[in-house]
Design a protein around this motif. Structure first.
Motif, mmCIF file in Angstrom:
data_model
loop_
_atom_site.group_PDB
_atom_site.id
_atom_site.type_symbol
_atom_site.label_atom_id
_atom_site.label_comp_id
_atom_site.label_asym_id
_atom_site.label_seq_id
_atom_site.Cartn_x
_atom_site.Cartn_y
_atom_site.Cartn_z
ATOM 1 N N THR A 66 4.376 10.569 53.236
ATOM 2 C CA THR A 66 5.139 11.104 52.069
ATOM 3 C C THR A 66 5.728 9.969 51.124
ATOM 4 N N GLU A 67 5.877 10.730 49.871
ATOM 5 C CA GLU A 67 6.275 9.986 48.575
ATOM 6 C C GLU A 67 7.673 9.031 49.031
ATOM 7 N N VAL A 68 8.579 9.661 49.036
ATOM 8 C CA VAL A 68 9.931 9.086 49.295
ATOM 9 C C VAL A 68 10.358 8.371 50.315
ATOM 10 N N PHE A 69 10.096 8.859 51.462
ATOM 11 C CA PHE A 69 10.708 8.167 52.678
ATOM 12 C C PHE A 69 9.220 7.212 53.403
ATOM 13 N N GLY A 70 8.246 7.539 52.933
ATOM 14 C CA GLY A 70 6.921 6.639 53.298
ATOM 15 C C GLY A 70 6.772 7.220 54.685
ATOM 16 N N THR B 83 16.963 17.704 46.785
ATOM 17 C CA THR B 83 17.698 17.585 47.983
ATOM 18 C C THR B 83 17.208 16.436 48.713
ATOM 19 N N LEU B 84 15.896 16.138 48.676
ATOM 20 C CA LEU B 84 15.126 15.102 49.027
ATOM 21 C C LEU B 84 15.742 13.834 48.621
ATOM 22 N N HIS C 219 12.270 4.898 48.935
ATOM 23 C CA HIS C 219 11.944 4.419 47.814
ATOM 24 C C HIS C 219 12.502 5.399 46.819
ATOM 25 N N CYS C 220 13.283 5.371 45.971
ATOM 26 C CA CYS C 220 13.750 6.267 44.987
ATOM 27 C C CYS C 220 14.564 5.665 43.568
#
Ligand SMILES: Nc1ncnc2c1ncn2[C@@H]1O[C@H](COP(=O)(O)OP(=O)(O)O)[C@@H](O)[C@H]1O
Ligand SMILES: C=C(OP(=O)(O)O)C(=O)O
Ligand SMILES: [Ca+2]
Ligand SMILES: [Mn+2]
Length: 560
Positions: A489-493, A523-524, A559-560
């Motif tokens: 997944t993108e944000v949380f990896g 929300t993410l 990561h954001c």
């Protein structure tokens, strides 16, 4: 030292129900003329039932034979009222300050509260109950505990929750390693130094004593002793864990970490596996051991269909706390939250048919981190590498809904280090380093399982079906989840599987389940921000010997 003189149990005399005092105590605990005149020592459940029903308001026998009781004003723990004596040893040893559950008190104040508790217990015209029991099924690291209490319900609760000694073990019990004075019915004096309310739960490590005033919630005793274990065990290089634990037929052990309400008790109680324990464990060089002799299950909305083993354990001998039942039929209404949402059942572990006795097992193969994510953005399951496991273990995230009142739509994120900050005595990084070392050495795989929302946050989505979570857990245990394909997944990896047997594949990536993709992304990002913000306190600490691991852990967050 405190000693209890043993007098032989008498034959039953019909006229003697009130005076089953089997022991003459010589516990010298106050210089007041009052002494524990009638000590009821390690009574049996039947004897405790009689005392509770006869003398304790709100105690009744339910249709299945459990003892239903009321804990009074406090129906959950009171972490803000917990105090720990700061002295020469604990000053350097313990975790103090921001984020720590250990709020200091001095020795003198402890003694004031202790005297208050003891004098209250002494002054009762009836009796005090004394339980001598054990903690930890690892026989080399067994701890002897004594619980002095005023209520039969508390004595039965601890009878169920601690390890029950055999007759021989009791005869040779000797001096306890730790004693609780539970005078919970009586308040502390809030004008006493360090006190902020009429409730106080006080821990004195050097004296090996705990005093409870102003709360009758029974969980306070079991979790108080858990704090003590979080101090004693790491000194022996043993890791204490706020986790459930079970073992498959082939000897594969799984740990279930998680904050209250995330599913430790529910998911470790699995008809196809041996139950080692539902809440408190130790991981030593030999493997895992349960600290307790019983389980303490949440029973709000309990149903026979979904949780048959817990349902069937609520029989004669079990304590039901704060449930509502019919006056006449004594049928419990598990849906009724009018006393509290935190209704509980405490039963001896052997009430679960496939409990493993003694409650010990080999080194864990899977370490499952449970989060009940009411934001609905964490995947139902993801595979973690070691750094991610440590990141999420140190974060200790869950988000439940604040309550059941109208208008509360926003989930509240909770971060509790090591999934149990309330019970930690040392700095979280000490436990984290031990976990990393053990997982590495024994090759355990980490998993993050969201037992919370899917298809939207609380209010629009719904809680993931327990049946699906169980299938996910089955696939972890069997090893089949290691064989499937993963995407990151993108944000949380997070690594999420493309399929899990008997679980609809579309729910595995939460983005698919939200009708509004923008709302999902927002929300993410919000949750990612909360994680980052929480982790800032830990960025200055090194985890274990290895600086490399520390850097990897810091990089394993969102990561954001
Ligand atoms: N998908 C799910 N996974 C786990 N528990 C669930 C799920 N859906 C609902 N529940 C309910 O959530 C509660 C979990 O509580 P419990 O197992 O006692 O948590 P803990 O032992 O971690 O405090 C139980 O009442 C259980 O029935
Ligand atoms: C007994 C408790 O723990 P859990 O909800 O983890 O079972 C508690 O927090 O009071
Ligand atoms: Ca007395
Ligand atoms: Mn539990």
């Amino acid at each position: 030292m405190d000693q209890i003189k043993v007098v032989q149990a008498k034959k039953h005399d019909q006229n003697d129900v009130d005076k089953v005092s089997h022991f003459t105590p010589t516990i010298c605990v106050s210089d007041s003329a009052l002494k524990f005149t009638d000590v009821l020592y390690n009574l049996t459940p039947a004897e405790l039932y009689e005392h509770a029903v006869k003398y304790e308001k709100g105690s009744f026998i339910t249709s299945t034979g459990a003892l239903a009781t009321q804990s009074g004003a406090k129906t959950g723990r009171s972490p803000r009222d917990k105090r720990v004596v700061k002295d020469a040893t604990t000053q350097d040893d313990l975790w103090w300050g921001k984020g720590s559950p250990n709020i200091e008190m001095d020795e003198h104040t402890f003694m004031i509260n202790r005297e208050r508790a003891v004098d209250y217990l002494n002054s009762l015209d009836k009796v005090v109950f004394v339980n001598d029991q054990f903690l930890n099924w690892d026989s080399e690291n067994k701890i002897k505990v004594r619980i002095v209490s005023a209520r039969a319900y508390h004595s039965l609760f601890m009878h169920n929750m601690c390890i029950r000694p055999t007759k021989e073990e009791l005869e040779n019990f000797g001096t306890p390693d730790f004693t609780i004075y539970n005078a919970g019915k009586f308040p502390c004096n809030r004008y006493t130094h360090y006190m902020t309310s009429s409730t106080s739960v006080d821990l004195h490590i050097a004296r090996k004593e705990m005093v409870i005033l102003g709360t009758m919630y029974a969980g306070e005793m079991k979790k108080g002793l858990f704090s003590v274990m979080h101090y004693l065990m790491p000194k022996r290089q043993i890791l204490s864990l706020h986790s459930g634990c079970n073992m498959g037929k082939s000897g594969d052990v799984a740990l279930f970490f998680g904050l209250s309400g995330t599913g430790k008790t529910t998911l470790s109680t699995d008809h196809n596996r041996y139950l080692i324990g539902d809440d408190e464990h130790c991981w030593s060089d030999k493997g895992v051991s349960n600290i307790e002799g019983g389980c303490y299950a949440k029973c709000i909305d309990l149903s026979r269909e979904k949780e048959p083993d817990i349902w069937n354990a609520i029989k004669f001998g079990a304590v039901l706390e704060n449930v509502v039942f019919d006056d006449h039929t004594r049928l419990v209404n598990y849906a009724d939250k009018s006393v509290t949402e935190n209704t509980r059942a405490a039963y001896p572990i052997e009430f679960i048919p496939n409990a493993l006795i003694p409650c010990v097992g080999p080194h864990p193969k899977n370490v499952i981190l449970l989060a009940c994510d009411a934001f609905g953005v964490l995947p139902p399951v993801s595979k973690l590498n070691l750094a991610q496991t440590m990141y999420h273990f140190i974060s200790g995230y869950t988000a439940l809904v604040a309550g059941t009142e109208d208008g509360i739509k926003e989930p509240t994120a909770t971060f509790s280090a090591c999934f149990g900050a309330a019970f930690l005595m040392l700095h979280p990084t000490k436990y984290a380093a031990m976990l990393a070392e053990k997982m590495q050495r024994h090759g355990a795989t980490g998993w993050l399982v969201n037992t919370g929302w899917s298809g939207g946050s609380y209010g629009s989505g719904s809680r993931i079906k327990l049946a699906y979570t169980r299938k996910i857990i089955d696939a972890i245990h069997s090893g089949s989840l290691l064989k499937t394909e993963y995407k990151k997944t993108e944000v949380f990896g997070l690594e999420i599987p493309s399929e899990v047997e008997e679980v609809p594949s579309e729910i595995l990536d939460p983005v698919n389940t939200w009708s509004d993709e923008n709302a999902y992304n927002e929300t993410l990002m919000k949750l990612a921000g909360l994680f980052k913000n929480n982790f800032e306190t830990f960025t200055n600490y090194q985890i274990g010997e290895d600086n490399k691991l520390t850097e990897e852990i810091l990089a394993a967050g969102p990561h954001c």
